[in-house]
Write an enzyme that holds these catalytic residues in place. Structure first.
Site, mmCIF file in Angstrom:
data_model
loop_
_atom_site.group_PDB
_atom_site.id
_atom_site.type_symbol
_atom_site.label_atom_id
_atom_site.label_comp_id
_atom_site.label_asym_id
_atom_site.label_seq_id
_atom_site.Cartn_x
_atom_site.Cartn_y
_atom_site.Cartn_z
ATOM 1 N N HIS A 106 -11.531 7.091 4.545
ATOM 2 C CA HIS A 106 -10.536 8.222 4.673
ATOM 3 C C HIS A 106 -11.265 9.365 4.310
ATOM 4 O O HIS A 106 -12.272 9.410 3.406
ATOM 5 C CB HIS A 106 -9.231 8.146 3.776
ATOM 6 C CG HIS A 106 -8.050 7.442 4.240
ATOM 7 N ND1 HIS A 106 -7.352 6.372 3.547
ATOM 8 C CD2 HIS A 106 -7.618 7.281 5.654
ATOM 9 C CE1 HIS A 106 -6.412 5.840 4.238
ATOM 10 N NE2 HIS A 106 -6.600 6.281 5.398
ATOM 11 N N CYS A 111 -5.261 9.350 -3.299
ATOM 12 C CA CYS A 111 -4.586 8.482 -2.414
ATOM 13 C C CYS A 111 -3.047 8.311 -2.774
ATOM 14 O O CYS A 111 -2.114 8.292 -2.128
ATOM 15 C CB CYS A 111 -5.086 7.137 -2.491
ATOM 16 S SG CYS A 111 -6.771 6.946 -1.821
ATOM 17 N N ASP A 133 0.687 -1.160 0.022
ATOM 18 C CA ASP A 133 0.045 0.115 -0.042
ATOM 19 C C ASP A 133 0.812 1.416 -0.106
ATOM 20 O O ASP A 133 0.289 2.465 0.096
ATOM 21 C CB ASP A 133 -0.963 -0.077 1.300
ATOM 22 C CG ASP A 133 -2.187 -0.734 0.970
ATOM 23 O OD1 ASP A 133 -2.579 -0.876 -0.181
ATOM 24 O OD2 ASP A 133 -2.940 -1.114 2.050
ATOM 25 N N ARG A 161 -10.021 5.632 10.734
ATOM 26 C CA ARG A 161 -8.549 5.448 10.875
ATOM 27 C C ARG A 161 -7.819 6.592 11.860
ATOM 28 O O ARG A 161 -7.322 6.178 13.046
ATOM 29 C CB ARG A 161 -7.774 5.827 9.668
ATOM 30 C CG ARG A 161 -8.144 4.798 8.372
ATOM 31 C CD ARG A 161 -7.534 3.268 8.640
ATOM 32 N NE ARG A 161 -8.220 2.193 7.674
ATOM 33 C CZ ARG A 161 -7.613 2.206 6.471
ATOM 34 N NH1 ARG A 161 -6.586 2.749 6.132
ATOM 35 N NH2 ARG A 161 -8.042 1.109 5.787
HETATM 36 N N1 LIG Z 1 -5.359 8.185 0.959
HETATM 37 C C1 LIG Z 1 -6.085 7.252 0.739
HETATM 38 N N2 LIG Z 1 -7.449 7.174 0.957
HETATM 39 N N3 LIG Z 1 -5.491 6.164 0.809
HETATM 40 C C2 LIG Z 1 -5.890 4.780 0.452
HETATM 41 C C3 LIG Z 1 -5.431 3.780 1.211
HETATM 42 C C4 LIG Z 1 -5.576 2.497 0.661
HETATM 43 C C5 LIG Z 1 -5.204 1.491 1.829
HETATM 44 N N4 LIG Z 1 -5.346 -0.046 1.138
HETATM 45 C C6 LIG Z 1 -5.570 1.311 2.923
HETATM 46 O O1 LIG Z 1 -6.667 0.572 3.513
HETATM 47 O O2 LIG Z 1 -5.092 1.874 3.843
#
Ligand SMILES: NC(=[NH2+])NCCC[C@H](N)C(=O)O
Length: 294
Positions: A188, A282, A88, A159
């Site tokens: 996010h 992202c 990632d 998160r």
């Molecule tokens: N800035 C973002 N939305 N990043 C995407 C992150 C994707 C990553 N697979 C996660 O779940 O952490």
């Protein structure tokens, strides 16, 4: 046809500057990470299905096209080396929050991504951003912190912790407004909202709690509102330089709305990276230099 001011309709829905096509792009400096080790080997959001697999070569090709789009718009792109075992790491937005030449480091919610934080912090220190704050609280950088002219919008719920919003505000000296995310598809803040410049935003209301929706309505009465269809292809995971909007090509409704409001959509295909829950934003960390007082 250009209308002379006298001929302009009395109640045009758009500000005069927009009708004159006056959206102005400001050149940006971005940090990106080529997805050489991209894979979906674990699942930490509803988009990720390890059984479905992902095509690394296709992800790299899409990412190269994104980088080429930024360069063709006149932006500067720096690169951080990808690290094997961190699939990632391509999602550079999560690596830090950089504002006014200072960086607030990331601290990932999931152990699978934890090692990305020191890698991004080390890159920043070695590349003109010596001032990197080690965070005491969980936060996923620009994934959950979006910088506007006068404030920072910060997501929580999946998160980033609210304590990190306060830590960032104290460190950067910029007001940080907490917004609560409630739909796991939009885990996010940058999957549900993007800044347009001029202290305005585009967002999908359904991603936010009722209180946070009311905050957004109050702060941004002129916001561009996206519907579920555009949100569900991660259309809100877009990057606007004030004029051009680099955006997932499938977000056709939002693309049309942006055009009507005087923005220049730049559609990109990020379908492979979306298998991990990511889009153009992202993959992009903005490196904001120190502001020199005017
Ligand atoms: N800035 C973002 N939305 N990043 C995407 C992150 C994707 C990553 N697979 C996660 O779940 O952490």
């Amino acid at each position: 046809m250009t209308l002379s001011p006298a001929m302009e309709p009395a109640s045009s829905p758009l500000p005069r500057s927009v009708r004159r096509g006056a959206r102005v792009a400001r050149p940006r400096h971005f940090l990106m990470c080529r997805p050489e080790h991209f894979a979906v080997t674990y699942s930490i959001n509803p988009w990720m299905d390890p059984a479905a697999g992902a095509d690394t070569a296709r992800a790299v090709a899409q990412w190269e096209a994104l980088r080429a789009a930024y360069l063709s718009l006149g932006h500067r792109v720096s690169l951080i080396d990808p690290i094997e075992g961190l699939p990632d790491m391509v999602f550079a937005a999560n690596g830090a929050l950089v504002a006014d030449g200072r960086a607030y480091g990331a601290r990932f919610a999931h152990p699978q991504r934890a090692a990305e934080a020191p890698a991004y912090a080390a890159w920043l220190r070695a590349n003109g951003f010596p001032d990197v704050r080690e965070p005491a609280h969980t936060n996923e950088g620009e994934g959950d912190f979006l910088v506007l002219d006068r404030l920072i919008l910060a997501g929580t719920g999946f998160r980033t912790e609210v304590a990190a919003h306060q830590e960032a505000q104290e460190y950067l000296g910029v007001p940080v407004v907490t917004l609560r995310l409630v739909d796991p598809r939009f885990y996010h803040l940058d999957t549900a909202l993007f800044p347009l410049g001029d202290d305005n935003v585009a967002y999908y209301p359904g991603a936010f709690s009722p209180g946070s929706r009311a905050v957004l309505e109050r702060l941004f009465p002129d916001a561009i509102i996206a519907d579920e269809r555009d949100a569900a292809v991660l259309g809100l995971n877009a990057v606007c330089d004030g004029r051009n909007v680099v955006i997932n090509a499938e977000a056709t409704g939002l693309i049309a709305t942006l055009r009507r409001h005087g923005y220049e959509p730049v559609p990109v295909d990020m379908s492979e990276l979306r298998k991990s829950g990511g889009g153009p934003k992202c993959c992009t960390l903005e490196l904001r230099p120190r502001q020199v007082p005017a």
